[in-house]
Enzyme design. Sequence first.
Site, PDB file in Angstrom:
ATOM      1  N   GLU A  74      -5.813 -13.371  -1.628  1.00  0.00           N
ATOM      2  CA  GLU A  74      -5.183 -12.122  -2.080  1.00  0.00           C
ATOM      3  C   GLU A  74      -3.708 -12.146  -1.688  1.00  0.00           C
ATOM      4  O   GLU A  74      -3.357 -12.298  -0.513  1.00  0.00           O
ATOM      5  CB  GLU A  74      -5.865 -10.875  -1.493  1.00  0.00           C
ATOM      6  CG  GLU A  74      -5.201  -9.603  -2.060  1.00  0.00           C
ATOM      7  CD  GLU A  74      -5.926  -8.313  -1.714  1.00  0.00           C
ATOM      8  OE1 GLU A  74      -7.137  -8.344  -1.378  1.00  0.00           O
ATOM      9  OE2 GLU A  74      -5.263  -7.256  -1.769  1.00  0.00           O
TER      10      GLU A  74
ATOM     11  N   ASP B 212       6.261 -15.363   2.465  1.00  0.00           N
ATOM     12  CA  ASP B 212       6.397 -15.260   1.013  1.00  0.00           C
ATOM     13  C   ASP B 212       5.295 -16.089   0.341  1.00  0.00           C
ATOM     14  O   ASP B 212       5.214 -17.310   0.526  1.00  0.00           O
ATOM     15  CB  ASP B 212       7.791 -15.780   0.626  1.00  0.00           C
ATOM     16  CG  ASP B 212       8.073 -15.670  -0.865  1.00  0.00           C
ATOM     17  OD1 ASP B 212       7.144 -15.397  -1.636  1.00  0.00           O
ATOM     18  OD2 ASP B 212       9.245 -15.868  -1.243  1.00  0.00           O
TER      19      ASP B 212
ATOM     20  N   ASP C  49       4.469  -5.223  -6.597  1.00  0.00           N
ATOM     21  CA  ASP C  49       5.595  -4.284  -6.750  1.00  0.00           C
ATOM     22  C   ASP C  49       6.052  -4.264  -8.208  1.00  0.00           C
ATOM     23  O   ASP C  49       6.373  -5.313  -8.769  1.00  0.00           O
ATOM     24  CB  ASP C  49       6.750  -4.711  -5.846  1.00  0.00           C
ATOM     25  CG  ASP C  49       6.388  -4.557  -4.383  1.00  0.00           C
ATOM     26  OD1 ASP C  49       6.127  -3.423  -3.949  1.00  0.00           O
ATOM     27  OD2 ASP C  49       6.331  -5.586  -3.676  1.00  0.00           O
TER      28      ASP C  49
ATOM     29  N   LYS D  53      12.906  -0.712 -12.701  1.00  0.00           N
ATOM     30  CA  LYS D  53      14.201  -0.746 -13.406  1.00  0.00           C
ATOM     31  C   LYS D  53      14.384  -2.087 -14.099  1.00  0.00           C
ATOM     32  O   LYS D  53      14.107  -3.141 -13.508  1.00  0.00           O
ATOM     33  CB  LYS D  53      15.342  -0.523 -12.410  1.00  0.00           C
ATOM     34  CG  LYS D  53      15.368   0.871 -11.850  1.00  0.00           C
ATOM     35  CD  LYS D  53      16.557   1.080 -10.939  1.00  0.00           C
ATOM     36  CE  LYS D  53      16.492   2.479 -10.360  1.00  0.00           C
ATOM     37  NZ  LYS D  53      17.070   2.587  -9.040  1.00  0.00           N
TER      38      LYS D  53
ATOM     39  N   ASP E 280      -0.548  -0.491 -12.335  1.00  0.00           N
ATOM     40  CA  ASP E 280      -0.584   0.846 -12.942  1.00  0.00           C
ATOM     41  C   ASP E 280       0.711   1.108 -13.703  1.00  0.00           C
ATOM     42  O   ASP E 280       1.065   2.256 -13.946  1.00  0.00           O
ATOM     43  CB  ASP E 280      -0.857   1.928 -11.880  1.00  0.00           C
ATOM     44  CG  ASP E 280       0.204   1.974 -10.801  1.00  0.00           C
ATOM     45  OD1 ASP E 280       1.017   1.031 -10.715  1.00  0.00           O
ATOM     46  OD2 ASP E 280       0.230   2.955 -10.025  1.00  0.00           O
TER      47      ASP E 280
ATOM     48  N   THR F 139      -7.465   0.299  -4.095  1.00  0.00           N
ATOM     49  CA  THR F 139      -6.463  -0.009  -3.069  1.00  0.00           C
ATOM     50  C   THR F 139      -5.619   1.228  -2.754  1.00  0.00           C
ATOM     51  O   THR F 139      -5.625   2.207  -3.500  1.00  0.00           O
ATOM     52  CB  THR F 139      -5.507  -1.141  -3.520  1.00  0.00           C
ATOM     53  OG1 THR F 139      -4.559  -0.605  -4.451  1.00  0.00           O
ATOM     54  CG2 THR F 139      -6.244  -2.305  -4.159  1.00  0.00           C
ATOM     55  N   LYS F 140      -4.862   1.133  -1.670  1.00  0.00           N
ATOM     56  CA  LYS F 140      -4.017   2.246  -1.244  1.00  0.00           C
ATOM     57  C   LYS F 140      -2.968   2.569  -2.327  1.00  0.00           C
ATOM     58  O   LYS F 140      -2.761   3.723  -2.697  1.00  0.00           O
ATOM     59  CB  LYS F 140      -3.314   1.866   0.063  1.00  0.00           C
ATOM     60  CG  LYS F 140      -2.498   2.967   0.647  1.00  0.00           C
ATOM     61  CD  LYS F 140      -1.889   2.558   1.970  1.00  0.00           C
ATOM     62  CE  LYS F 140      -0.947   3.651   2.451  1.00  0.00           C
ATOM     63  NZ  LYS F 140      -0.124   3.247   3.566  1.00  0.00           N
TER      64      LYS F 140
HETATM   65  C1  LIG Z   1       3.002  -2.319  -4.252  1.00  0.00           C
HETATM   66  S1  LIG Z   1       2.383  -3.081  -2.833  1.00  0.00           S
HETATM   67  C2  LIG Z   1       0.632  -3.161  -3.140  1.00  0.00           C
HETATM   68  C3  LIG Z   1      -0.160  -3.403  -1.892  1.00  0.00           C
HETATM   69  C4  LIG Z   1      -1.688  -3.495  -2.096  1.00  0.00           C
HETATM   70  N1  LIG Z   1      -2.056  -4.622  -2.922  1.00  0.00           N
HETATM   71  C5  LIG Z   1      -2.218  -2.214  -2.689  1.00  0.00           C
HETATM   72  O1  LIG Z   1      -2.593  -2.225  -3.864  1.00  0.00           O
HETATM   73  O2  LIG Z   1      -2.269  -1.217  -1.953  1.00  0.00           O
HETATM   74  C6  LIG Z   1       2.866  -4.776  -3.069  1.00  0.00           C
HETATM   75  C7  LIG Z   1       2.788  -5.602  -1.806  1.00  0.00           C
HETATM   76  O3  LIG Z   1       3.123  -6.954  -2.097  1.00  0.00           O
HETATM   77  C8  LIG Z   1       3.867  -7.481  -1.011  1.00  0.00           C
HETATM   78  N2  LIG Z   1       4.625  -8.610  -1.551  1.00  0.00           N
HETATM   79  C9  LIG Z   1       5.553  -8.576  -2.536  1.00  0.00           C
HETATM   80  N3  LIG Z   1       6.002  -9.801  -2.808  1.00  0.00           N
HETATM   81  C10 LIG Z   1       5.344 -10.644  -1.958  1.00  0.00           C
HETATM   82  C11 LIG Z   1       5.391 -12.052  -1.761  1.00  0.00           C
HETATM   83  N4  LIG Z   1       6.204 -12.829  -2.481  1.00  0.00           N
HETATM   84  N5  LIG Z   1       4.611 -12.588  -0.818  1.00  0.00           N
HETATM   85  C12 LIG Z   1       3.780 -11.794  -0.076  1.00  0.00           C
HETATM   86  N6  LIG Z   1       3.692 -10.462  -0.224  1.00  0.00           N
HETATM   87  C13 LIG Z   1       4.465  -9.900  -1.168  1.00  0.00           C
HETATM   88  C14 LIG Z   1       4.710  -6.320  -0.543  1.00  0.00           C
HETATM   89  O4  LIG Z   1       5.126  -6.480   0.793  1.00  0.00           O
HETATM   90  C15 LIG Z   1       3.753  -5.150  -0.722  1.00  0.00           C
HETATM   91  O5  LIG Z   1       3.012  -4.898   0.459  1.00  0.00           O
END
Ligand SMILES: C[S@@+](CC[C@H](N)C(=O)[O-])C[C@H]1O[C@@H](n2cnc3c(N)ncnc32)[C@H](O)[C@@H]1O
Length: 233
Positions: free
Chosen positions: A64, A116, A139, A143, A175, A208-209
């Site tokens: 994940e 990363d 994420d 924009k 979403d 998920t959250k």
């Molecule tokens: C919008 S949040 C969603 C978190 C979780 N999956 C949820 O649905 O509640 C996106 C997550 O991806 C992580 N993230 C973004 N790019 C990443 C990367 N290249 N490697 C690891 N984590 C990453 C961010 O830190 C963030 O916690």
Amino acid sequence: MVELSQTSAPRLKRRIQSFVGREGRLTPAQKRALETLWPLYGLDTQAPFDADRVFCRQAPLILEIGFGNGESLLEMARSHPQFNYLGIEVHRPGVGHLLLALKRYELNNVRIYCADAVEILRERIRDQALQRINIFFPDPWPKKRHHKRRLIQPDFVSMAMRKLQPDGFLHLATDWPDYARTMQEAVATCPALHPIPVSRLHPARPRTKFEKRGLRLGHRVTDLAYIKHVGGL
Ligand SMILES: C[S@@+](CC[C@H](N)C(=O)[O-])C[C@H]1O[C@@H](n2cnc3c(N)ncnc32)[C@H](O)[C@@H]1O
């Protein structure tokens, strides 16, 4: 204090990242967890990754990426202990949150990289090592000028596909309707990945959250599921 390095290998060129480097606020419990529980569940970005050795058993490996606070990863690992789970997240408070939960439930089938995911996939995960890759609510970077930061792009999908075993699965959820379209277009550039009904995936995706927040705002959720078939099967 354990070094949670952000990179695993020297980079020739700085890549556009899908996250911002903000540390976020750690609670005292999360800070303690990062110090004391990291040796139990954390993986060193500098060391080779050998799943059989890390988990002390052979089992299908589910990755994940961007697990946030780890709720979905935790629920899957608890309800389906026959799988090994690898989580990659850059956000240290989220990692600390998951570490505390792993200890609370005494789970031994989860390991974590705090780094990363693009670098870890490229440098540490062998081709065909993964039974499934889950990316839930990456994420959205809404924009237009930030779209280049979105994780799901053709190059990334191509690398993810290589890391899947034959008949392995890719599960994406978002979403943001326009990100869902971008995801579909990115995966369509990869002929080995074929769409399947999301109901074929086990374990199913827990809520998920980030998803709960989107639903409160009235967003519609799209799940996209794919299977890797090579050689025109
Ligand atoms: C919008 S949040 C969603 C978190 C979780 N999956 C949820 O649905 O509640 C996106 C997550 O991806 C992580 N993230 C973004 N790019 C990443 C990367 N290249 N490697 C690891 N984590 C990453 C961010 O830190 C963030 O916690």
